[in-house]
Design a protein around this motif. Structure first.
Motif, PDB file in Angstrom:
ATOM      1  N   ILE A 101       0.830  -1.205   0.000  1.00 55.06           N
ATOM      2  CA  ILE A 101       0.000   0.000   0.000  1.00 55.06           C
ATOM      3  C   ILE A 101       0.863   1.253   0.000  1.00 55.06           C
ATOM      4  N   HIS A 102       0.237   2.368  -0.378  1.00 52.46           N
ATOM      5  CA  HIS A 102       0.895   3.670  -0.356  1.00 52.46           C
ATOM      6  C   HIS A 102       0.386   4.447   0.856  1.00 52.46           C
ATOM      7  N   LEU A 103       1.313   4.997   1.639  1.00 58.77           N
ATOM      8  CA  LEU A 103       0.960   5.722   2.861  1.00 58.77           C
ATOM      9  C   LEU A 103       0.774   7.203   2.569  1.00 58.77           C
ATOM     10  N   ASP A 104      -0.279   7.767   3.141  1.00 58.96           N
ATOM     11  CA  ASP A 104      -0.480   9.212   3.044  1.00 58.96           C
ATOM     12  C   ASP A 104       0.347   9.959   4.082  1.00 58.96           C
ATOM     13  N   LYS A 105       0.444   9.374   5.294  1.00 57.62           N
ATOM     14  CA  LYS A 105       1.174  10.050   6.363  1.00 57.62           C
ATOM     15  C   LYS A 105       1.898   9.014   7.219  1.00 57.62           C
ATOM     16  N   ILE A 106       3.139   9.358   7.595  1.00 58.08           N
ATOM     17  CA  ILE A 106       3.989   8.466   8.384  1.00 58.08           C
ATOM     18  C   ILE A 106       4.248   9.135   9.730  1.00 58.08           C
ATOM     19  N   ALA A 107       3.779   8.538  10.806  1.00 54.89           N
ATOM     20  CA  ALA A 107       3.879   9.147  12.130  1.00 54.89           C
ATOM     21  C   ALA A 107       5.303   9.118  12.664  1.00 54.89           C
ATOM     22  N   SER A 108       5.619  10.120  13.488  1.00 54.49           N
ATOM     23  CA  SER A 108       6.976  10.261  14.020  1.00 54.49           C
ATOM     24  C   SER A 108       7.392   9.095  14.899  1.00 54.49           C
ATOM     25  N   ILE A 109       6.442   8.379  15.482  1.00 53.51           N
ATOM     26  CA  ILE A 109       6.804   7.255  16.349  1.00 53.51           C
ATOM     27  C   ILE A 109       7.546   6.165  15.579  1.00 53.51           C
ATOM     28  N   THR A 110       7.404   6.129  14.267  1.00 49.81           N
ATOM     29  CA  THR A 110       8.044   5.089  13.443  1.00 49.81           C
ATOM     30  C   THR A 110       9.400   5.520  12.913  1.00 49.81           C
ATOM     31  N   ARG A 111       9.924   6.645  13.364  1.00 50.27           N
ATOM     32  CA  ARG A 111      11.115   7.219  12.727  1.00 50.27           C
ATOM     33  C   ARG A 111      12.339   6.317  12.770  1.00 50.27           C
ATOM     34  N   ASN A 112      12.425   5.432  13.764  1.00 56.68           N
ATOM     35  CA  ASN A 112      13.585   4.534  13.838  1.00 56.68           C
ATOM     36  C   ASN A 112      13.709   3.643  12.608  1.00 56.68           C
ATOM     37  N   LEU A 113      12.596   3.412  11.908  1.00 58.17           N
ATOM     38  CA  LEU A 113      12.578   2.441  10.813  1.00 58.17           C
ATOM     39  C   LEU A 113      12.844   3.058   9.447  1.00 58.17           C
ATOM     40  N   HIS A 114      12.774   4.395   9.340  1.00 55.91           N
ATOM     41  CA  HIS A 114      13.041   5.087   8.066  1.00 55.91           C
ATOM     42  C   HIS A 114      12.177   4.508   6.940  1.00 55.91           C
ATOM     43  N   LEU A 115      10.882   4.457   7.172  1.00 62.46           N
ATOM     44  CA  LEU A 115       9.955   3.896   6.195  1.00 62.46           C
ATOM     45  C   LEU A 115       9.776   4.816   4.993  1.00 62.46           C
ATOM     46  N   GLY A 116       9.523   4.200   3.830  1.00 67.67           N
ATOM     47  CA  GLY A 116       9.157   4.953   2.646  1.00 67.67           C
ATOM     48  C   GLY A 116       7.650   5.021   2.511  1.00 67.67           C
ATOM     49  N   ARG A 117       7.186   5.645   1.427  1.00 69.96           N
ATOM     50  CA  ARG A 117       5.752   5.799   1.213  1.00 69.96           C
ATOM     51  C   ARG A 117       5.068   4.471   0.877  1.00 69.96           C
ATOM     52  N   TRP A 118       5.795   3.565   0.245  1.00 65.69           N
ATOM     53  CA  TRP A 118       5.229   2.259  -0.088  1.00 65.69           C
ATOM     54  C   TRP A 118       5.704   1.237   0.932  1.00 65.69           C
ATOM     55  N   VAL A 119       4.756   0.507   1.524  1.00 67.03           N
ATOM     56  CA  VAL A 119       5.098  -0.525   2.504  1.00 67.03           C
ATOM     57  C   VAL A 119       4.326  -1.798   2.199  1.00 67.03           C
ATOM     58  N   THR A 120       4.872  -2.904   2.672  1.00 69.35           N
ATOM     59  CA  THR A 120       4.211  -4.198   2.557  1.00 69.35           C
ATOM     60  C   THR A 120       3.613  -4.570   3.904  1.00 69.35           C
ATOM     61  N   LEU A 121       2.384  -5.063   3.890  1.00 63.72           N
ATOM     62  CA  LEU A 121       1.681  -5.384   5.129  1.00 63.72           C
ATOM     63  C   LEU A 121       1.412  -6.870   5.259  1.00 63.72           C
ATOM     64  N   SER A 122       1.374  -7.297   6.521  1.00 62.92           N
ATOM     65  CA  SER A 122       0.860  -8.615   6.864  1.00 62.92           C
ATOM     66  C   SER A 122      -0.497  -8.414   7.523  1.00 62.92           C
ATOM     67  N   THR A 123      -1.469  -9.238   7.175  1.00 67.69           N
ATOM     68  CA  THR A 123      -2.783  -9.111   7.815  1.00 67.69           C
ATOM     69  C   THR A 123      -2.777  -9.660   9.234  1.00 67.69           C
ATOM     70  N   THR A 124      -1.706 -10.366   9.610  1.00 64.13           N
ATOM     71  CA  THR A 124      -1.533 -10.822  10.989  1.00 64.13           C
ATOM     72  C   THR A 124      -0.817  -9.724  11.770  1.00 64.13           C
ATOM     73  N   VAL A 125      -1.370  -9.355  12.907  1.00 62.29           N
ATOM     74  CA  VAL A 125      -0.815  -8.253  13.695  1.00 62.29           C
ATOM     75  C   VAL A 125      -0.418  -8.750  15.079  1.00 62.29           C
ATOM     76  N   GLU A 126       0.789  -8.397  15.509  1.00 57.99           N
ATOM     77  CA  GLU A 126       1.249  -8.701  16.868  1.00 57.99           C
ATOM     78  C   GLU A 126       0.695  -7.635  17.814  1.00 57.99           C
ATOM     79  N   ALA A 127      -0.078  -8.039  18.784  1.00 61.55           N
ATOM     80  CA  ALA A 127      -0.641  -7.087  19.752  1.00 61.55           C
ATOM     81  C   ALA A 127       0.393  -6.832  20.845  1.00 61.55           C
TER      82      ALA A 127
END
Length: 350
Positions: free
Chosen positions: A3-29
């Motif tokens: 998917i393409h992200l509209d906005k990337i929150a500052s809490i994720t800054r350690n990961l240096h994410l780009g606008r396009w990311v790959t998702l898993s439908t399984t989520v670790e709570a």
């Protein structure tokens, strides 16, 4: 799913994410799990998201955002918990401006109801080049680990009776005074819920290096996470060559973000060169001074915050036998007083 992200929150800054990311439908709570979701609704207040550069942007219905799971315990904001289970399609809530996502259980009327976030899935990262098997992303994955061998430097703690008690303003005044005196200053935020705003303000006032608990892999601090995050922050800043550190503790000294655990920790106390208490009113001043003294044996050096906005509050503080300097009206005097304390300790070799 990609998917393409509209906005990337500052809490994720350690990961240096780009606008396009790959998702898993399984989520670790789990705290810090990085997830993507769709914003539902429109808001006129508390409707922004801080990006990885510290810039605020307005959220709109349908925006696809990425944030991280966590909790929040804010008296003047939202109370939210980490869900026991999370799955694609669930409706969670955006708990703060930095991108913490969880289940809201109560809110302050001043911020309105939180945005709903429809979970799309957990972001996958691919740390090994050429490996097509992604790993579930968390903010802990690229977090700082600390520098255990770093020599301690003086730390000035800025604590408050509550959120919005003037802590960041006081911290910035100290940073500027120390920087203008020729010191290489480190700015730190030790407790609270993930947001870059306060340490970026310290950078604007002259801090050479800034870190907060999210850099140490924590979305929202508590009694079990705050002391270790503070140790990581202090050792990392010391290793970067700062001469002293101005450390703000988020929320209040009686809040639920782990401030008490930091103040009680012997190792963290050993770095202390001074304590500033920020309070909103005379009751907060007297109660804060007494609590710090009786619970931790801490003698505050100076009082700041809204309780010192004019001579009425200043007289009250002085009647307690302490100096009072308002960070907005008398930033230079506040900085000079604390700097004199730091220099005295350095001269004594403590």
């Amino acid at each position: 799913m990609r998917i393409h992200l509209d906005k990337i929150a500052s809490i994720t800054r350690n990961l240096h994410l780009g606008r396009w990311v790959t998702l898993s439908t399984t989520v670790e709570a789990r705290d810090g799990a990085v997830i993507a979701g769709v914003i539902h609704g429109e808001k006129a207040v508390y409707n922004q998201l801080e990006d990885v550069h510290g810039r605020m942007s307005v959220l709109h219905d349908g925006d696809i955002v990425v944030g991280a799971l966590g909790h929040r315990n804010a008296l003047q904001g939202y109370e939210g918990v980490l869900p026991e289970r999370v799955a694609a399609g669930d409706r969670l809530h955006l708990l703060n401006l930095g991108g913490v996502i969880g289940t809201c259980v109560s809110s302050n009327p001043g911020v309105g109801a939180p945005f709903e976030v429809e979970v799309l899935g957990q972001v996958l990262v691919f740390p090994q080049f050429g490996n097509r098997l992604g790993q579930p992303a968390t903010i802990q994955a690229a977090a700082l680990q600390g520098k255990p061998g770093a020599a301690p430097v003086p730390v000035v703690y800025v604590a408050g009776t509550c959120m919005n008690s003037g802590k960041t303003q006081a911290a910035c005044a100290l940073v500027r005074a120390f920087s203008q005196a020729g010191y290489q200053v480190g700015g730190a935020k030790l407790t609270g819920v993930s947001l870059m705003r306060d340490v970026l303000a310290m950078q604007d006032y002259g801090a050479e290096a800034i870190l907060d608990f999210t850099d140490a892999g924590v979305a929202c601090t508590g009694p079990t996470t705050a002391p270790q995050a503070a140790r990581v922050i202090f050792s990392e800043l010391a290793a970067r060559g700062v001469d002293l550190i101005v450390a703000e503790t988020g929320d209040g000294i009686l809040g639920e973000y782990g401030v008490q655990a930091v103040l009680a920790d012997p190792e963290l106390r050993s770095w202390a060169a001074g304590y500033v208490l920020c309070a909103n009113d005379p009751v907060g001043v007297e109660g804060g001074l007494r609590y710090l003294r009786e619970a931790f044996g801490i003698q505050v050096d100076v009082v700041a915050g809204p309780a010192t906005d004019n001579r009425v509050g200043i007289r009250f503080v002085q009647a307690q036998g302490l100096p009072a300097f308002n960070a907005r009206n008398n930033p230079r005097e506040l900085g000079e007083l604390v700097l004199a304390k730091v220099r005295k300790i350095q001269t004594m070799g403590v």
